[in-house]
Scaffold this motif. Structure first.
Motif, short mmCIF file in Angstrom:
data_model
loop_
_atom_site.label_atom_id
_atom_site.label_comp_id
_atom_site.label_asym_id
_atom_site.label_seq_id
_atom_site.Cartn_x
_atom_site.Cartn_y
_atom_site.Cartn_z
N ILE A 175 -0.91 -9.20 -0.54
CA ILE A 175 -0.46 -9.76 -1.82
C ILE A 175 -0.68 -8.78 -2.96
CG2 ILE A 175 -0.97 -11.55 -3.54
CD1 ILE A 175 -1.44 -13.43 -1.08
N LYS A 176 -1.84 -8.15 -2.99
CA LYS A 176 -2.12 -7.18 -4.06
C LYS A 176 -1.13 -6.03 -4.03
CE LYS A 176 -6.93 -8.39 -4.54
NZ LYS A 176 -8.27 -8.22 -4.08
N LEU A 177 -0.83 -5.52 -2.85
CA LEU A 177 0.12 -4.41 -2.74
C LEU A 177 1.55 -4.86 -3.04
CD1 LEU A 177 -1.41 -2.73 0.41
CD2 LEU A 177 -1.35 -1.77 -1.90
N ALA A 178 1.92 -6.05 -2.59
CA ALA A 178 3.27 -6.55 -2.84
C ALA A 178 3.50 -6.79 -4.33
CB ALA A 178 3.52 -7.83 -2.05
N LYS A 179 2.49 -7.27 -5.02
CA LYS A 179 2.63 -7.55 -6.45
C LYS A 179 2.90 -6.29 -7.27
CE LYS A 179 0.24 -11.91 -6.96
NZ LYS A 179 -0.92 -12.63 -7.49
N ILE A 180 2.47 -5.13 -6.76
CA ILE A 180 2.75 -3.88 -7.48
C ILE A 180 3.89 -3.11 -6.80
CG2 ILE A 180 0.47 -3.70 -8.54
CD1 ILE A 180 -0.20 -1.56 -6.39
N ASN A 232 4.31 -2.03 -3.82
CA ASN A 232 3.95 -0.96 -2.90
C ASN A 232 4.16 -1.44 -1.46
OD1 ASN A 232 2.91 1.14 -1.43
ND2 ASN A 232 1.06 1.36 -2.66
N TYR A 233 5.44 -1.58 -1.11
CA TYR A 233 5.77 -2.13 0.20
C TYR A 233 5.52 -1.14 1.33
CZ TYR A 233 7.36 -6.26 -2.11
OH TYR A 233 7.37 -7.40 -2.84
N ILE A 234 5.52 0.13 1.05
CA ILE A 234 5.20 1.11 2.10
C ILE A 234 3.79 0.85 2.62
CG2 ILE A 234 4.77 3.55 2.60
CD1 ILE A 234 7.06 4.22 0.67
N ALA A 235 2.88 0.52 1.71
CA ALA A 235 1.50 0.23 2.12
C ALA A 235 1.32 -1.23 2.54
CB ALA A 235 0.54 0.55 0.98
N ALA A 236 2.11 -2.16 1.98
CA ALA A 236 1.94 -3.59 2.26
C ALA A 236 2.48 -4.00 3.63
CB ALA A 236 2.60 -4.42 1.17
N VAL A 237 3.62 -3.49 4.00
CA VAL A 237 4.29 -3.96 5.22
C VAL A 237 3.45 -3.76 6.49
CG1 VAL A 237 6.33 -3.59 6.68
CG2 VAL A 237 6.60 -3.90 4.23
N PRO A 238 2.68 -2.69 6.64
CA PRO A 238 1.83 -2.60 7.85
C PRO A 238 0.83 -3.75 7.98
CG PRO A 238 2.05 -0.44 6.86
CD PRO A 238 2.66 -1.43 5.89
N TYR A 239 0.53 -4.43 6.88
CA TYR A 239 -0.37 -5.57 6.95
C TYR A 239 0.25 -6.69 7.80
CZ TYR A 239 -3.62 -3.76 3.45
OH TYR A 239 -4.56 -3.02 2.79
N ILE A 240 1.58 -6.77 7.81
CA ILE A 240 2.25 -7.76 8.65
C ILE A 240 1.94 -7.47 10.11
CG2 ILE A 240 4.49 -8.68 9.38
CD1 ILE A 240 5.47 -7.98 6.48
N ARG A 241 1.99 -6.21 10.48
CA ARG A 241 1.68 -5.82 11.86
C ARG A 241 0.21 -6.14 12.19
NH1 ARG A 241 -0.28 -5.09 15.80
NH2 ARG A 241 0.11 -3.61 17.46
N MET A 242 -0.67 -5.98 11.21
CA MET A 242 -2.07 -6.30 11.44
C MET A 242 -2.25 -7.81 11.65
SD MET A 242 -3.67 -3.44 8.81
CE MET A 242 -4.85 -4.51 8.12
N GLN A 243 -1.46 -8.62 10.95
CA GLN A 243 -1.52 -10.07 11.18
C GLN A 243 -1.00 -10.40 12.58
OE1 GLN A 243 -3.41 -11.79 9.68
NE2 GLN A 243 -2.95 -12.22 7.55
#
Length: 166
Positions: free
Chosen positions: A51-56, A58-69
């Motif tokens: 959420i913090k990365l998406a709000k700014i 920064n999808y390049i850094a945020a999207v790998p979090y989906i893979r971590m989930q």
């Protein structure tokens, strides 16, 4: 608990996970809850980071979090494949990898094996898993995100850390 819209997720991203935790605690605690609790705790932390990365933007850094989930889902699903979940938890608590444990059919719990099994219950899971692996590892998507077209149909490289600050 179902997330009906993106705004409700951003307002309380932990609601569904908190409900699962409450149900676990209401029935009494078991050693397997240590495993489940660690997955829930990790999921909540990943949600916050995403959420913090998406709000700014920064999808390049945020999207790998989906893979971590998705990795959390894989670890949780592994418990459905074994005869003795308590032994799996002991294995986990001892710091051993899932891939060193075997399922009911004596297959090692390699991530790709678990994903194949999950795909039977959750169609398209494998497809998403492979897609988001490309987000974790350098891929063509990262290449294209560093380019943009100019007015005269030329391609220009971009490199800007400022675009990701609040």
């Amino acid at each position: 608990m179902r997330i009906d819209n993106q705004e409700s997720f951003y307002e309380d991203p932990h609601a569904a996970l908190s409900e699962v935790y409450k149900l676990m605690m209401e029935r009494g605690s078991f050693p397997t809850d240590l495993y489940t609790n660690s997955i829930i705790n990790r999921a909540m932390a990943i949600n916050d980071g995403y959420i913090k990365l998406a709000k700014i933007n920064n999808y390049i850094a945020a999207v790998p979090y989906i893979r971590m989930q998705m990795d959390n889902c894989i670890c949780l699903y592994a418990g459905c494949l074994v005869d003795d979940v308590w032994k799996l938890v002991d294995h986990f608590i001892a710091g051993k990898r899932l891939s060193k444990f075997r399922d009911r059919q004596r297959n090692q719990l390699y991530e790709k094996y678990i994903v194949q099994k999950m795909n039977k219950d959750f169609p398209k899971f494998k497809q998403l898993y492979e897609l988001y692996n490309d987000e974790v590892h350098l891929s063509d998507r990262h290449f294209s995100s560093s380019l943009f077209k100019t007015d005269n149909n030329r391609v220009q490289l971009t490199l800007s850390a400022e675009q990701y600050t609040e």
